[in-house]
Write a protein that holds these residues in place. Structure first.
Motif, PDB file in Angstrom:
ATOM      1  N   ARG A  77       0.822  -1.208   0.000  1.00 30.29           N
ATOM      2  CA  ARG A  77       0.000   0.000   0.000  1.00 30.29           C
ATOM      3  C   ARG A  77       0.853   1.254   0.000  1.00 30.29           C
ATOM      4  NH1 ARG A  77      -4.296  -0.211  -2.276  1.00 30.29           N
ATOM      5  NH2 ARG A  77      -2.990  -1.649  -3.336  1.00 30.29           N
TER       6      ARG A  77
ATOM      7  N   LEU B 208       1.641  13.873  -2.533  1.00 30.07           N
ATOM      8  CA  LEU B 208       0.850  13.021  -1.638  1.00 30.07           C
ATOM      9  C   LEU B 208       1.287  13.190  -0.185  1.00 30.07           C
ATOM     10  CD1 LEU B 208      -1.310  10.702  -1.646  1.00 30.07           C
ATOM     11  CD2 LEU B 208       0.613   9.129  -1.664  1.00 30.07           C
ATOM     12  N   TYR B 209       2.591  13.259   0.028  1.00 26.00           N
ATOM     13  CA  TYR B 209       3.088  13.410   1.393  1.00 26.00           C
ATOM     14  C   TYR B 209       2.732  14.784   1.969  1.00 26.00           C
ATOM     15  CZ  TYR B 209       6.071  13.302   5.449  1.00 26.00           C
ATOM     16  OH  TYR B 209       6.526  13.341   6.731  1.00 26.00           O
TER      17      TYR B 209
ATOM     18  N   ARG C 236       0.222  16.649   1.207  1.00 31.29           N
ATOM     19  CA  ARG C 236      -1.220  16.810   1.391  1.00 31.29           C
ATOM     20  C   ARG C 236      -1.774  15.933   2.514  1.00 31.29           C
ATOM     21  NH1 ARG C 236      -5.197  17.293  -3.661  1.00 31.29           N
ATOM     22  NH2 ARG C 236      -5.862  19.307  -2.926  1.00 31.29           N
ATOM     23  N   PHE C 237      -1.296  14.682   2.616  1.00 34.25           N
ATOM     24  CA  PHE C 237      -1.873  13.733   3.566  1.00 34.25           C
ATOM     25  C   PHE C 237      -0.924  13.305   4.677  1.00 34.25           C
ATOM     26  CE2 PHE C 237      -4.215  13.090  -0.418  1.00 34.25           C
ATOM     27  CZ  PHE C 237      -5.486  13.368   0.033  1.00 34.25           C
TER      28      PHE C 237
ATOM     29  N   ASP D  79       0.367   6.433   1.907  1.00 36.05           N
ATOM     30  CA  ASP D  79      -0.576   5.362   1.646  1.00 36.05           C
ATOM     31  C   ASP D  79      -1.238   5.575   0.285  1.00 36.05           C
ATOM     32  OD1 ASP D  79      -2.101   3.115   2.045  1.00 36.05           O
ATOM     33  OD2 ASP D  79      -3.651   4.172   3.174  1.00 36.05           O
TER      34      ASP D  79
ATOM     35  N   ASP E 164      -4.002   4.382  -0.837  1.00 38.11           N
ATOM     36  CA  ASP E 164      -5.452   4.591  -0.732  1.00 38.11           C
ATOM     37  C   ASP E 164      -5.810   6.047  -0.515  1.00 38.11           C
ATOM     38  OD1 ASP E 164      -5.973   1.887  -1.119  1.00 38.11           O
ATOM     39  OD2 ASP E 164      -5.768   1.457   1.023  1.00 38.11           O
ATOM     40  N   ALA E 165      -4.919   6.816   0.088  1.00 33.83           N
ATOM     41  CA  ALA E 165      -5.175   8.239   0.302  1.00 33.83           C
ATOM     42  C   ALA E 165      -5.200   8.990  -1.027  1.00 33.83           C
ATOM     43  CB  ALA E 165      -4.128   8.836   1.222  1.00 33.83           C
TER      44      ALA E 165
ATOM     45  N   THR F   3      -8.517  10.035  -2.847  1.00 39.33           N
ATOM     46  CA  THR F   3      -9.292  11.206  -2.445  1.00 39.33           C
ATOM     47  C   THR F   3      -8.716  12.508  -2.981  1.00 39.33           C
ATOM     48  OG1 THR F   3      -8.030  11.430  -0.391  1.00 39.33           O
ATOM     49  CG2 THR F   3     -10.018  10.058  -0.316  1.00 39.33           C
TER      50      THR F   3
END
Length: 104
Positions: free
Chosen positions: A30, A87-88, A90-91, A95, A97-98, A101
């Motif tokens: 993941r 991605l890092y 923002r979330f 992961d 799966d994040a 969104t």
């Protein structure tokens, strides 16, 4: 076979094993870093298959295809790392799966 070297069957077996490991890594992990590394392993397995086949038939086409695969892998890595950074930021995690969104 033309003298010394690795038999084609053995080279293709190694390439197939590497490709299967890459697919397994993409499906199981993941974490996006491991997913990108698994995709790189799959690309290198495809390149190995081209080189093994080219050495079997004494043609340079396999080496040329491998250079194209390396170029594609470098482009994929740069785009993938840009996505990882986004991605890092923002979330605050990596992961996969994040990423579902993420919207424009």
């Amino acid at each position: 076979m033309n003298g010394a070297g690795v038999p084609m069957e053995a080279g293709l077996l190694v390439a197939g094993t590497l490709f299967a490991l890459g697919v397994t890594g993409v499906l199981i992990r993941r974490n996006i870093i491991f997913t990108l590394m698994s995709i790189e392993v799959m690309m290198n397995a495809a390149g190995l298959a081209f080189v093994v086949a080219a050495s079997r038939w004494a043609a340079a086409d396999g080496q040329i295809m491998f250079i194209l695969i390396l170029t594609l892998a470098a482009a994929e890595t740069s785009v993938g790392l840009a996505l990882v950074i986004q991605l890092y930021r923002r979330f605050h995690g990596l992961d996969v799966d994040a990423a579902s969104t993420m919207h424009g």
